[in-house]
Design an enzyme around this catalytic site. Structure first.
Site, short mmCIF file in Angstrom:
data_model
loop_
_atom_site.label_atom_id
_atom_site.label_comp_id
_atom_site.label_asym_id
_atom_site.label_seq_id
_atom_site.Cartn_x
_atom_site.Cartn_y
_atom_site.Cartn_z
N HIS A 63 0.90 -1.18 -0.07
CA HIS A 63 0.04 -0.02 0.03
C HIS A 63 1.04 1.10 0.17
O HIS A 63 1.53 1.42 0.91
CB HIS A 63 -0.92 0.00 1.34
CG HIS A 63 -1.82 -1.25 1.13
ND1 HIS A 63 -2.09 -1.97 2.51
CD2 HIS A 63 -2.74 -1.67 0.04
CE1 HIS A 63 -2.74 -2.84 2.16
NE2 HIS A 63 -3.25 -2.98 0.79
N GLU A 221 2.05 -5.39 11.00
CA GLU A 221 1.86 -3.88 11.05
C GLU A 221 2.53 -3.23 12.10
O GLU A 221 2.88 -3.76 13.42
CB GLU A 221 0.22 -3.92 11.57
CG GLU A 221 -0.74 -4.64 10.52
CD GLU A 221 -0.90 -3.78 9.50
OE1 GLU A 221 -0.65 -2.61 9.37
OE2 GLU A 221 -1.55 -4.23 8.57
#
Length: 350
Positions: A63, A221
């Site tokens: 992303h 993450e």
């Protein structure tokens, strides 16, 4: 000369200067490590005269607006160029979506992290579809070149929103195979104590490596999305030291899983969006791992209501702006220490 530009500018700046059409080239570092630029944002390192024990993939920028891991890998590559990191293992470094990075967007057209393990074939042609196909091919070639070695893949991300657990990892669905303490120990060494176990196949980059090559693979993450230059990379010091060990000749059997520190969740529900009017009942800034009790109305869609059952359950990756048919939120249940002990007894965790 391309080699000089790459070394002087660093991987990130070099990639952004040619986000889609970089021409492949290769060269050697002073320690005889072969460096190959395979495509925009994709570097392969092949150490010479070393006895390799694992094949490693590190990816970020799947992303384009998730900048901290992009900057982290850029610094890692520069340290390898400067011979400040001992590289004894074959390594593939991937910056996933350079054009989206240029525009500070999550994606240009389609979520790249929903296109792997062949799912890109189901979409109309666009940059992300072509990039997924390219990255699959490069990843497959890398693993097949080192098929005699155990495979590793850390796909590094940052989340759209804050989280009650700043760093966490998604453990891909194992097709019934047990979870491994050695994998959880690796994550803990990276500073990631919070892990959620997937309950079904996915189309993510880490699942591709896990399902096709039995790789020790995770979506990791590392905090919240920030703009380039606004990340505190000192928060990733544990990740740095663990990767130095992973990339060196060191054995990993010194890493131990500490169950008392583990924060483990199992995915209980995957809520997909089926209509354009899908919307959550909670504030859109709500943090990942916020818990809701049984009976709470989580979302609305047409005349349907999504209600929490068998709670409490926590939300992860809520996003009601996803395309129709894609996941809007994961619902997860925390494992107690008793659950962890039972998982060990039943050989779900070995």
């Amino acid at each position: 000369m391309a080699k000089t530009a790459l070394i002087q500018q660093g991987l990130l700046a070099f990639t952004l200067n040619s986000p889609q059409n970089a021409k492949p080239f290769d060269f050697e570092l002073a320690n005889n490590t072969k460096v190959m630029l395979l495509a925009s944002g994709v570097l392969q390192f092949e150490p010479k005269e070393s006895t390799s024990s694992r094949a490693i993939v590190l990816s970020a920028g799947i992303h384009g607006n998730e900048t901290a891991p992009i900057e982290f890998l850029d610094r890692l590559v520069s340290d390898i160029f400067a011979l400040e990191i001992t590289l004894d293992q074959p390594l593939l470094v991937i910056l996933g979506n350079p054009p989206a990075m240029m525009e500070a967007k999550r994606e240009l057209s389609v979520n790249l992290n929903r296109l792997f393990i062949g799912k890109h074939k189901n979409y109309e042609r666009c940059y992300e579809v072509e990039r997924a196909n390219q990255l699959e091919t490069l990843l497959d070639n890398f693993y097949q070149s080192y098929q005699h070695l155990p495979a590793y893949h850390l796909d590094l991300h940052t989340a759209i929103r804050g989280s009650k657990h700043e760093k966490f990892a998604v453990y891909p669905f194992t097709q019934g195979k047990p979870w491994k303490k050695s994998s959880l120990a690796l994550l803990q060494s990276c500073g990631v104590d919070c892990v959620l176990f997937s309950n079904e196949p996915a189309s993510t980059f880490s699942y591709h490596s896990s399902a096709k090559y039995n790789a020790v693979a995770f979506t990791v993450e590392l905090g919240k999305v920030h703009a380039f230059g606004q990340n505190d990379l000192s928060k990733l010091d544990q990740l740095v030291s663990t990767l130095q060990q992973l990339l060196s000749a060191s054995k990993l059997n010194s890493l131990e899983f500490e169950a008392n520190k583990a924060i483990l969740f199992e995915v209980s529900d995957v809520v997909n969006k089926h209509q354009e009017d899908f919307c959550f009942s909670f504030n859109q800034s709500q943090a990942n791992f916020t818990e809701y009790q049984t009976g709470y109305e989580l979302a609305k869609e047409g005349s349907e209501r999504v209600v929490i059952s068998n709670g409490p359950k926590a939300i992860v990756f809520p996003n009601d702006k996803v395309a129709i048919g894609q996941r809007a939120v994961l619902l997860v249940k925390r494992m107690t220490q008793s659950d962890i002990v039972q998982a060990e007894k039943k050989h779900r965790l070995i």
